[in-house]
Write a protein that holds these residues in place. Structure first.
Motif, mmCIF file in Angstrom:
data_model
loop_
_atom_site.group_PDB
_atom_site.id
_atom_site.type_symbol
_atom_site.label_atom_id
_atom_site.label_comp_id
_atom_site.label_asym_id
_atom_site.label_seq_id
_atom_site.Cartn_x
_atom_site.Cartn_y
_atom_site.Cartn_z
ATOM 1 N N ILE A 101 0.847 -1.191 0.000
ATOM 2 C CA ILE A 101 0.000 0.000 0.000
ATOM 3 C C ILE A 101 0.882 1.240 0.000
ATOM 4 N N ARG A 102 0.536 2.194 -0.824
ATOM 5 C CA ARG A 102 1.220 3.493 -0.820
ATOM 6 C C ARG A 102 0.352 4.499 -0.071
ATOM 7 N N HIS A 103 0.882 5.031 1.017
ATOM 8 C CA HIS A 103 0.195 6.076 1.770
ATOM 9 C C HIS A 103 0.834 7.413 1.382
ATOM 10 N N ILE A 104 0.078 8.273 0.751
ATOM 11 C CA ILE A 104 0.588 9.563 0.301
ATOM 12 C C ILE A 104 0.092 10.638 1.265
ATOM 13 N N VAL A 105 1.027 11.329 1.904
ATOM 14 C CA VAL A 105 0.696 12.379 2.860
ATOM 15 C C VAL A 105 0.946 13.725 2.183
ATOM 16 N N LEU A 106 -0.130 14.440 1.915
ATOM 17 C CA LEU A 106 -0.062 15.734 1.251
ATOM 18 C C LEU A 106 -0.106 16.837 2.301
ATOM 19 N N ILE A 107 0.860 17.743 2.246
ATOM 20 C CA ILE A 107 0.964 18.827 3.221
ATOM 21 C C ILE A 107 0.850 20.159 2.497
ATOM 22 N N ARG A 108 -0.116 20.954 2.901
ATOM 23 C CA ARG A 108 -0.176 22.303 2.339
ATOM 24 C C ARG A 108 0.888 23.157 3.022
ATOM 25 N N GLY A 253 -13.417 16.499 -11.320
ATOM 26 C CA GLY A 253 -12.365 17.435 -10.960
ATOM 27 C C GLY A 253 -12.888 18.833 -10.708
ATOM 28 N N GLU A 254 -14.019 19.166 -11.326
ATOM 29 C CA GLU A 254 -14.598 20.498 -11.176
ATOM 30 C C GLU A 254 -15.067 20.780 -9.739
ATOM 31 N N ALA A 255 -15.084 19.767 -8.902
ATOM 32 C CA ALA A 255 -15.539 19.942 -7.510
ATOM 33 C C ALA A 255 -14.428 20.409 -6.580
ATOM 34 N N TRP A 256 -13.230 20.636 -7.084
ATOM 35 C CA TRP A 256 -12.075 20.897 -6.219
ATOM 36 C C TRP A 256 -12.257 22.123 -5.335
ATOM 37 N N LEU A 257 -12.962 23.128 -5.806
ATOM 38 C CA LEU A 257 -13.079 24.375 -5.053
ATOM 39 C C LEU A 257 -14.141 24.295 -3.951
ATOM 40 N N ARG A 258 -14.799 23.157 -3.819
ATOM 41 C CA ARG A 258 -15.752 22.960 -2.725
ATOM 42 C C ARG A 258 -15.033 22.568 -1.428
ATOM 43 N N ILE A 259 -13.740 22.320 -1.518
ATOM 44 C CA ILE A 259 -12.942 21.885 -0.372
ATOM 45 C C ILE A 259 -12.086 23.039 0.131
ATOM 46 N N SER A 260 -11.964 23.162 1.449
ATOM 47 C CA SER A 260 -11.100 24.178 2.047
ATOM 48 C C SER A 260 -10.016 23.489 2.876
ATOM 49 N N LEU A 261 -8.789 23.981 2.772
ATOM 50 C CA LEU A 261 -7.663 23.378 3.489
ATOM 51 C C LEU A 261 -6.920 24.439 4.292
ATOM 52 N N ASN A 262 -6.619 24.138 5.542
ATOM 53 C CA ASN A 262 -5.813 25.040 6.360
ATOM 54 C C ASN A 262 -4.341 24.931 5.991
ATOM 55 N N ASN A 263 -3.592 25.957 6.307
ATOM 56 C CA ASN A 263 -2.145 25.915 6.089
ATOM 57 C C ASN A 263 -1.512 24.811 6.917
ATOM 58 N N CYS A 264 -0.607 24.077 6.312
ATOM 59 C CA CYS A 264 0.132 22.973 6.943
ATOM 60 C C CYS A 264 -0.776 21.853 7.443
ATOM 61 N N SER A 265 -1.954 21.738 6.847
ATOM 62 C CA SER A 265 -2.833 20.617 7.186
ATOM 63 C C SER A 265 -2.368 19.356 6.468
ATOM 64 N N LEU A 266 -2.833 18.216 6.965
ATOM 65 C CA LEU A 266 -2.456 16.912 6.425
ATOM 66 C C LEU A 266 -3.634 16.280 5.692
ATOM 67 N N THR A 267 -3.393 15.871 4.475
ATOM 68 C CA THR A 267 -4.366 15.107 3.703
ATOM 69 C C THR A 267 -3.704 13.783 3.331
ATOM 70 N N ILE A 268 -4.351 12.681 3.682
ATOM 71 C CA ILE A 268 -3.708 11.370 3.538
ATOM 72 C C ILE A 268 -4.547 10.469 2.636
ATOM 73 N N VAL A 269 -3.930 9.982 1.577
ATOM 74 C CA VAL A 269 -4.581 9.119 0.607
ATOM 75 C C VAL A 269 -3.814 7.806 0.533
ATOM 76 N N SER A 270 -4.538 6.695 0.652
ATOM 77 C CA SER A 270 -3.916 5.374 0.563
ATOM 78 C C SER A 270 -4.350 4.701 -0.731
ATOM 79 N N ILE A 271 -3.375 4.199 -1.474
ATOM 80 C CA ILE A 271 -3.644 3.492 -2.725
ATOM 81 C C ILE A 271 -3.380 2.011 -2.494
ATOM 82 N N LEU A 272 -4.421 1.215 -2.564
ATOM 83 C CA LEU A 272 -4.325 -0.206 -2.258
ATOM 84 C C LEU A 272 -3.849 -1.002 -3.477
#
Length: 295
Positions: A101-108, A253-272
Motif C-alpha cells: 500500500i502506498r500512503h501519500i501524505v499531502l501537506i499544504r 475534478g470540477e468539484a475541487w473548489l468545494r474543499i477548504s484546506l488550512n495551512n500545513c494541514s495533512l491530507t492522507i490518501v492510501s492506494i491499495l
C-alpha cells in the motif's frame, strides 16, 4: 504494517458524517421517484451511477499483459493456442500485481507573505514557520518512517518542506526534488463557480495539464517489486491537493473548489494493491492549537 496513529478520529465525527451522507442520499433520491435505489436497499444501485474504474492508473495486471495468442479452429473461428505461454497466464499476472500500500501524505505549505509581488517575496511568515514546525512534530510523533519527501519548487513550499524535514528528524530522509509540476495553479473551471476568483481561460489550459500530469506522476499503485507499505510526503499547494483528492476518489475534478484546506494541514490518501483508493484524512489540522490555524 505500520499503524497510522495520526489517523484516529472521534466516533462522533464518523456518526455525523454518516448521518449527513444518509440525509444527502434521501434528499437526492426523493427527487427521482423512478430510481430503484434507496438507503434501505444500498445494493440496488441504478446503472447511471458511476462505477469504480480499477484501471484508473493503467496498472491493473490484466492491462499490462499481451492478450494470449489465438489460432484458427476447424470451423474458421479463433481459439486459444493452449501453449505453455498461455498456461502460465496466472503466474504472469501475479508478477504484475502490486503487493504493498502506498500512503501519500499531502501537506499544504504554511502561511506566507500575501503582499509579495513575486515568488521570492512570498516567503513564510513567522506564523507559517510555526505551522510547519507543528506539522513536522506531528509527523514525528506518529512513529512512522517515511519513504520520501518532495515539494513544489515555489518558495513557500520549499521552506515548509525544509522545516518539516528538520522536525521529523529522520536521518535517511531528505528533500528529493523541488518539482515544478507541483506548483500552485488553476486545475480546471470550478462548479459551482466562485464570484471573486476568475483566472483567464488560458491559465486553466496551461495549469490544468501540468497539475493533471503531477497527479499521474505521483498517484498510482505500488510497483510489483515493492514489498512493504510506504509513507510518502508531498509538500505543495491547496488547489493542487484539492484537485488530487477529487481525481483520486474519481469525483469530478470540477468539484475541487468545494474543499477548504488550512495551512500545513495533512491530507492522507492510501492506494491499495487492488486499485482502490482510501481518503484517510482531509485537511487535518487538529495538531495545531488555537491561534495558529489559518487558511
Amino acid at each position: 504494517m505500520h499503524r497510522i496513529k495520526f489517523l484516529k478520529y472521534g466516533k462522533w465525527i464518523a456518526g455525523a458524517a454518516a448521518a449527513a451522507s444518509v440525509s444527502i442520499a434521501v434528499t437526492h433520491c426523493s427527487s427521482a421517484s423512478a430510481s430503484p435505489w434507496s438507503p434501505s436497499k444500498p445494493t440496488n444501485v441504478p446503472d447511471n451511477f458511476a462505477k469504480w474504474d480499477y484501471n484508473w492508473d493503467k496498472r491493473e495486471p490484466y492491462s499490462l499483459l499481451k492478450p494470449p495468442k489465438r489460432s484458427k479452429s476447424a470451423g474458421g473461428g479463433d481459439q486459444p493456442t493452449g501453449s505453455s505461454e498461455d498456461d502460465g497466464i496466472m503466474e504472469k499476472l501475479e508478477k504484475k500485481r502490486a503487493k504493498a500500500i502506498r500512503h501519500i501524505v499531502l501537506i499544504r505549505h504554511g502561511q506566507y507573505n500575501m503582499k509579495g509581488t513575486n515568488d521570492k517575496e512570498r516567503y513564510l511568515t513567522a506564523l507559517g514557520e510555526t505551522q510547519a514546525e507543528l506539522t513536522g512534530k506531528r509527523l514525528k510523533n506518529s512513529g512512522i518512517s517515511f519513504e520520501s519527501l518532495v515539494c513544489s519548487n515555489m518558495t513557500r513550499a520549499i521552506q515548509t518542506a525544509e522545516i518539516v524535514l528538520k522536525e521529523v528528524g529522520q536521518k535517511d530522509l531528505c528533500v528529493e526534488a523541488h518539482d515544478p509540476f507541483l506548483r500552485e495553479g488553476a486545475p480546471c473551471l470550478a462548479e459551482p463557480p466562485v464570484g471573486n476568483w476568475h483566472p483567464e481561460l488560458h491559465q486553466y489550459y496551461e495549469d490544468g495539464a501540468r497539475i493533471e500530469a503531477a497527479f499521474r506522476k505521483y498517484f498510482h499503485r505500488a510497483d510489483p517489486e515493492q514489498e512493504k507499505d510506504s509513507y510518502e510526503l508531498i509538500v505543495c499547494h491547496a488547489n493542487v491537493i484539492r484537485y488530487f483528492v477529487c481525481r483520486a476518489l474519481q469525483f469530478p475534478g470540477e468539484a475541487w473548489l468545494r474543499i477548504s484546506l488550512n495551512n500545513c494541514s495533512l491530507t492522507i490518501v492510501s492506494i491499495l494493491p487492488s486499485g482502490r483508493v482510501v481518503l484517510r484524512a482531509l485537511g487535518d489540522s487538529g495538531h495545531m492549537p488555537y491561534g495558529t490555524i489559518s487558511t
